[in-house]
Design an enzyme around this catalytic site. Structure first.
Site, short mmCIF file in Angstrom:
data_model
loop_
_atom_site.label_atom_id
_atom_site.label_comp_id
_atom_site.label_asym_id
_atom_site.label_seq_id
_atom_site.Cartn_x
_atom_site.Cartn_y
_atom_site.Cartn_z
N THR A 217 -6.14 -13.55 -25.10
CA THR A 217 -6.42 -14.71 -24.24
C THR A 217 -6.14 -15.94 -25.08
O THR A 217 -6.14 -15.85 -26.31
CB THR A 217 -7.93 -14.69 -23.86
OG1 THR A 217 -8.19 -13.58 -23.03
CG2 THR A 217 -8.39 -15.96 -23.17
N VAL A 246 -11.57 -9.15 -12.50
CA VAL A 246 -11.61 -10.49 -13.07
C VAL A 246 -12.51 -10.45 -14.29
O VAL A 246 -13.62 -9.90 -14.23
CB VAL A 246 -12.13 -11.52 -12.04
CG1 VAL A 246 -12.36 -12.88 -12.69
CG2 VAL A 246 -11.13 -11.64 -10.88
N GLY A 247 -12.03 -11.01 -15.38
CA GLY A 247 -12.82 -11.01 -16.61
C GLY A 247 -13.66 -12.25 -16.74
O GLY A 247 -14.01 -12.94 -15.76
N THR A 268 -12.83 -15.26 -26.35
CA THR A 268 -11.83 -14.23 -26.09
C THR A 268 -12.46 -12.89 -26.48
O THR A 268 -13.42 -12.86 -27.23
CB THR A 268 -10.54 -14.44 -26.90
OG1 THR A 268 -10.83 -14.31 -28.30
CG2 THR A 268 -9.92 -15.81 -26.66
#
Ligand code: ASP
Length: 368
Positions: A217, A246-247, A268
């Site tokens: 990320t 979805v994170g 991240t």
């Protein structure tokens, strides 16, 4: 042509909040915050008074050039969020970064689905998109959600429609390399499906380095000379994720959070661990209670481990996953922390552009 900057709302003025008073610097911050910030990096305002706060941009380790870009824009008087997004756009546009934007690794069906959020400290406003397909610059779309709507988060087909309405061009984000990596994963990850693993000599050398399923990320936070803070998190998320997963990245308080009077934090790593702990909100809250960025971040990581379910811990009680936090405090100090080291993060400030080491709870054994 890919549209990379948007000026539709460039003349919208942001009112700056001078509320708060929680840090020793808040009175200074309140007295130096100006009433108006430009909405576009293309329209620099008169330079803020230098020297009151250190200009700086910090990022995950893949954001070295992004921090350089953000810093240049900060030095030219850009709004902190515009500077941060301009930096992140470089990485979203880079087909060789397999964790963000174009070239990001796809979901289990081979479709790239992107998540991003932006947060603007001076106005305490934010925008986000999740599971966005076919648009390579989700952070720019998130900025428009913030500016053009009364909402914070748009997802899936609605987010795509919104992006297209704003003139973003659709494109296939699956690069040839990402496709090969995904195909290799399909051929090898299941013991009971009908795919056969390729013979060793058939494996593309480009794919070999991705044998381990990985995450990645970009998070980038920027501070300007009047102490305003903004940040951005953008990702293709967990490689080969379930479609629609979805994170943490587009979720405020998880993937990022700013309190303009206190500091910013972004993350991240394993998104699910972060979602269960709202680590970015927690990091800012720890700073609000007086901890410097390093101690604030490490305290949050300890809480993440303490609350993790046993299947995610090894026999020494350590997390089997990694999570990294990037923090800037209102006094201009910063830190990167990670569960596992060695890890590094990117910084550009008056001392230049460089990687710095994260403070880590545990150290990986050096490879022989
Ligand atoms: N946090 C991202 C997610 O869970 C992935 C990563 O940063 O590695 O979607």
């Amino acid at each position: 042509m890919i549209k990379t900057e948007h000026s539709a709302s460039s003349r919208r003025l942001f009112l700056v909040s001078a509320a708060g008073g929680v840090t020793g610097l808040s009175a200074l911050a309140a007295s130096t915050l100006s009433g108006v910030a430009p909405a576009s990096a293309a329209e620099p305002r008169s330079l803020p008074q230098p020297g009151r706060f250190p200009l700086k941009a910090i990022s995950s380790d893949n954001g070295l050039e992004a921090t350089r870009k953000a810093y240049e824009l900060l030095a030219a008087g850009a709004d902190t969020l515009d500077a941060a997004i301009a930096g992140v756009t470089l990485v979203e546009d880079d087909p060789n970064d397999n964790t963000v934007g174009l070239g990001g690794l796809p979901n289990e069906n081979g479709v790239v689905q992107l998540d991003a959020a932006v947060m603007h400290g001076p106005t305490h406003k934010a925008g986000a998109v999740a599971a966005l397909e076919r648009i390579r610059n989700p952070a720019q779309v998130a900025r428009l959600v913030m500016r053009q709507t009364d909402h914070v988060l748009l997802v899936g087909a609605g987010a795509l429609e919104f992006a297209c309405a704003n003139g973003f061009q659709e494109q296939d984000l699956l690069t040839e390399r990402a496709r090969k990596i995904w195909l290799y994963w399909k051929q090898t990850h299941g013991a009971t499906d009908d795919w056969l693993p390729p013979a060793d000599e058939e494996i593309d050398p480009e794919v070999r380095q991705y044998f381990k399923r990985h995450t990645g990320t970009i998070h980038l936070a920027a501070m300007n000379a009047i102490g305003d803070l903004s940040c951005v998190t953008s990702t293709s998320g967990l490689a080969f994720k379930l479609p629609g997963r979805v994170g943490d990245s587009p979720i405020l308080g998880a993937g990022l959070f700013v309190d303009n009077q206190v500091g910013s934090c972004g993350s991240t790593g394993r998104g699910e661990a972060n979602l269960l702990n709202l680590s970015s909100y927690a990091g800012v809250e720890q700073m609000r209670q007086g901890k410097p960025p390093r101690e604030a971040g490490l305290a949050v990581l300890r809480d993440v481990v303490r609350r993790s379910e046993p299947r995610l811990l090894d026999d020494q009680g350590r997390a089997k996953f990694d999570l990294k936090l990037y923090l800037i405090a209102k006094d201009g100090t910063h830190a990167g922390v990670s569960l596992w080291g060695p890890e590094k993060f990117a910084v550009t400030d008056a001392a230049g552009t460089r990687h710095e080491a994260c403070e880590s709870l545990y150290q990986r054994e050096a490879k022989a």
